[in-house]
Write a protein that holds these residues in place. Sequence first.
Motif, PDB file in Angstrom:
ATOM      1  N   ASN A 686       0.805  -1.143  -0.065  1.00 17.47           N
ATOM      2  CA  ASN A 686       0.026   0.045   0.084  1.00 17.47           C
ATOM      3  C   ASN A 686       1.016   1.072   0.119  1.00 17.47           C
ATOM      4  O   ASN A 686       0.725   2.102   0.914  1.00 17.47           O
ATOM      5  CB  ASN A 686      -0.929   0.054   1.230  1.00 17.47           C
ATOM      6  CG  ASN A 686      -2.072   1.064   0.838  1.00 17.47           C
ATOM      7  OD1 ASN A 686      -2.343   1.675   0.018  1.00 17.47           O
ATOM      8  ND2 ASN A 686      -2.587   1.593   2.058  1.00 17.47           N
ATOM      9  N   GLU A 687       1.840   1.365  -0.878  1.00 15.82           N
ATOM     10  CA  GLU A 687       2.977   2.337  -1.117  1.00 15.82           C
ATOM     11  C   GLU A 687       2.521   3.138  -2.453  1.00 15.82           C
ATOM     12  O   GLU A 687       2.515   2.296  -3.387  1.00 15.82           O
ATOM     13  CB  GLU A 687       4.239   1.910  -0.344  1.00 15.82           C
ATOM     14  CG  GLU A 687       4.406   1.425   0.663  1.00 15.82           C
ATOM     15  CD  GLU A 687       4.767   2.533   1.903  1.00 15.82           C
ATOM     16  OE1 GLU A 687       4.709   3.795   1.338  1.00 15.82           O
ATOM     17  OE2 GLU A 687       4.731   2.355   2.748  1.00 15.82           O
ATOM     18  N   VAL A 688       2.961   4.413  -2.291  1.00 11.65           N
ATOM     19  CA  VAL A 688       3.187   5.069  -3.660  1.00 11.65           C
ATOM     20  C   VAL A 688       4.622   5.145  -3.816  1.00 11.65           C
ATOM     21  O   VAL A 688       5.680   5.253  -2.996  1.00 11.65           O
ATOM     22  CB  VAL A 688       2.849   6.603  -3.331  1.00 11.65           C
ATOM     23  CG1 VAL A 688       3.017   7.593  -4.591  1.00 11.65           C
ATOM     24  CG2 VAL A 688       1.018   6.786  -3.030  1.00 11.65           C
ATOM     25  N   ILE A 689       4.865   4.897  -5.068  1.00 10.29           N
ATOM     26  CA  ILE A 689       6.183   4.557  -5.717  1.00 10.29           C
ATOM     27  C   ILE A 689       6.702   5.950  -6.140  1.00 10.29           C
ATOM     28  O   ILE A 689       6.106   6.783  -6.994  1.00 10.29           O
ATOM     29  CB  ILE A 689       6.570   3.437  -6.758  1.00 10.29           C
ATOM     30  CG1 ILE A 689       5.896   2.159  -6.198  1.00 10.29           C
ATOM     31  CG2 ILE A 689       7.695   3.281  -7.203  1.00 10.29           C
ATOM     32  CD1 ILE A 689       6.104   1.649  -5.034  1.00 10.29           C
ATOM     33  N   LEU A 690       8.160   6.284  -5.564  1.00  6.36           N
ATOM     34  CA  LEU A 690       8.567   7.712  -6.046  1.00  6.36           C
ATOM     35  C   LEU A 690       9.873   7.324  -7.006  1.00  6.36           C
ATOM     36  O   LEU A 690      10.472   6.179  -6.720  1.00  6.36           O
ATOM     37  CB  LEU A 690       9.055   8.383  -4.696  1.00  6.36           C
ATOM     38  CG  LEU A 690       8.035   8.858  -3.985  1.00  6.36           C
ATOM     39  CD1 LEU A 690       8.531   9.176  -2.790  1.00  6.36           C
ATOM     40  CD2 LEU A 690       6.871   9.443  -4.652  1.00  6.36           C
TER      41      LEU A 690
END
Length: 726
Positions: A686-690
């Motif tokens: 549940n992470e946004v990838i940067l």
Amino acid sequence: MGTIKNDEIYSSPLGVGGFKHVSYLWDEAKAAELAGDEVALLVYRSNLLGADLRLTNYGGGNTSCKAMAKDPLTGKETEVMWVKGSGGDLGTMKRNGLAALYVDRLRSLKNIYRGLEYEDEMVELFNHCIYDLASKAPSIDTPLHGFLPFKHIDHLHPDAAIAIAAAKDGEKITKELFNGTIGWVKWQKPGFELGLMLKQCLDENPGIRGIMLGSHGLFTWGDTAYESYINTLEVIERCAQYLEDNYGKKGAIFGGQKIEPLPKEERLKKAATLAPILRGLCSSGYPKNSPSGVGGMIGHFTDDDRVLQFINSNDLERLAPLGTSCPDHFLRTKISPLVLNLSTDEDVTNTAAIKEKIAPLFEAYRKMYTEYYNSCKHPNSPAIRDANPVIILYPGVGMFSFAKDKQTTRVASEFYINAINVMRGAEAVSEYTSLPRQEAFNIEYWLLEEAKLQRMPKPKSLSGRIALITGSAGGIGKAIAKRFAEEGACIIINDINEGRMNEAMQEFQKQFGRDTAASTLLDVTDNASIEKAYANAVLAFGGVDIVVNNAGISISKSITDHSIEDWDKLYDILVKGQFLVSKLGVEIMRKQNIGGDIINIVSKNSVVAGPNNAGYGSAKAAQAHLTRLLAAELGADKIRVNTVNPDAVIANSNIWAGGWAEGRAKAYGITVEELPAYYAKRTLLNEVILPEDIANACYAFVGGLLNKSTGNTLNVDGGVAMAFLR
């Protein structure tokens, strides 16, 4: 303040203050603001002197002032000397770059001095003389300033003065040129003894305005900062004018031209072809710069007119082996250069043949350097250092230099040009003389110099490595470039958009300084553009160690909406681009023969099937398999090839331009605004990838811990189960 290049010394028009060969930069209004603060005026004067490379070398020279200050222990006024501390550069020095010492304590050290054989022990005693406990550590030149009585002193290494100081008749010329107003001190290694010799010279010649140091440099002074500044300019101006007046009187400079230089374009082409081979040879026989165990020396190339005049001359063969005179010069350029015995019409494209021809030259140089070390070493000398050349001269083409990082190799190149200027001037008025080998060794392997080297920060994990990341002017590419630069790599900033590239280059120079990055336009679909970009990279840094194929484009359409033009564009940029960039990168890596890395930024879509993705997904799959194919082929070359599979990198990414976001949103039945949350929620973490996450993955492959890993894929997608490879 801009830096004035030392090549202007023979061509400057008559400047402010009546100077032709040096620049008068004193601003009375600025100085008036500093009036009453002698230390501030010292810093101001130092910055002016350091801004003109005709006056002193980068990082060289030192300045001082003496003024009264309150003793914190007694409350009484006492004389204090502020002098440039160890290290640093006059042109950029600030107040915190000065050492502050009690003058009476420093001078009292003469009472316990045991003689030349023991002078090094005096350096630690400087610490007992420190007035400002927060000041910079005192340098070895501290007593040279302390034993002279003048309020303001400049010690510089101007080419024009050293040319006279290194001339066979230097002492006689100095006396006649200045009518006895400039003293002469024969060569003596910097230190306590030289400080005593300067004082003795002054005592024996009262009223002189300066002292010439044999083979070394110049001391000048004044009662005020301005008087010292003007005195320095006047002395150097007279030296330079004297040289100019004598050029040609003894015959052609450097004995005249022996060979014709190649045209500019041909010189650069030949240099770019040869540089990786030279880099590989210069990087052999010593522990790798990078803690990762991979990488090598960083290169620099110049075909400066002064270099060409020297290397194309009849006197090259006689003068080059003599080496340099000024300690500042040979500490950075080694005892002498390596001259390539290649003709200008030599075919340098045949790597095997050219290596066979020049490898023996490197072996001979290493043997010469080892014999120099063994014949001059003392029982307590530090171990021999890298025996490879720093300066390599190719008659008709130019000068290469190789050192541990870009700043060091660039400065080495600049210093050898200084040495050429010195030889040019000395030969015009007399005969050039270099330091005896033993004296040179005593400087190069000085225990105090070794201690300074041991205090240097340890190299970073990517020191000695050169990285080309396609599309590095923005998004994921720029994040990777910054991550690598933070770890010590040299970066080739590139983009198809010149404006975006220039903005990124300015950003890198502001954050990392002038020597970390170079820039070049690059269109990954155009082989000529790729060849030019690699040539620019090689001329800037000497080669390439890491290639990251990051440039990309995304098109999301249904199969029926997909045009042939869309398909061709995707495959041209993603697949053909990766192929072409990798192909030329491998050619350079093989020339260097020190291994390397190729990282391909692919995608989760290379293994996951989804709607509206036929062109992009299949192209990404082709990229992924090309990674495996190259890994299988290049293992014997110690070139590792790996994949990073991102997914949904939204922030600062160009992938969302051109309708991709709309296409994906349509495929998932959501709005564009809902995409970030949608992508995060579908991941296991549940992470946004940067972009920085992708940069960290790339660094994992090249940072040293995975040196025995090739043909692998690292997913950076927050955990997409459908993208698991096994």
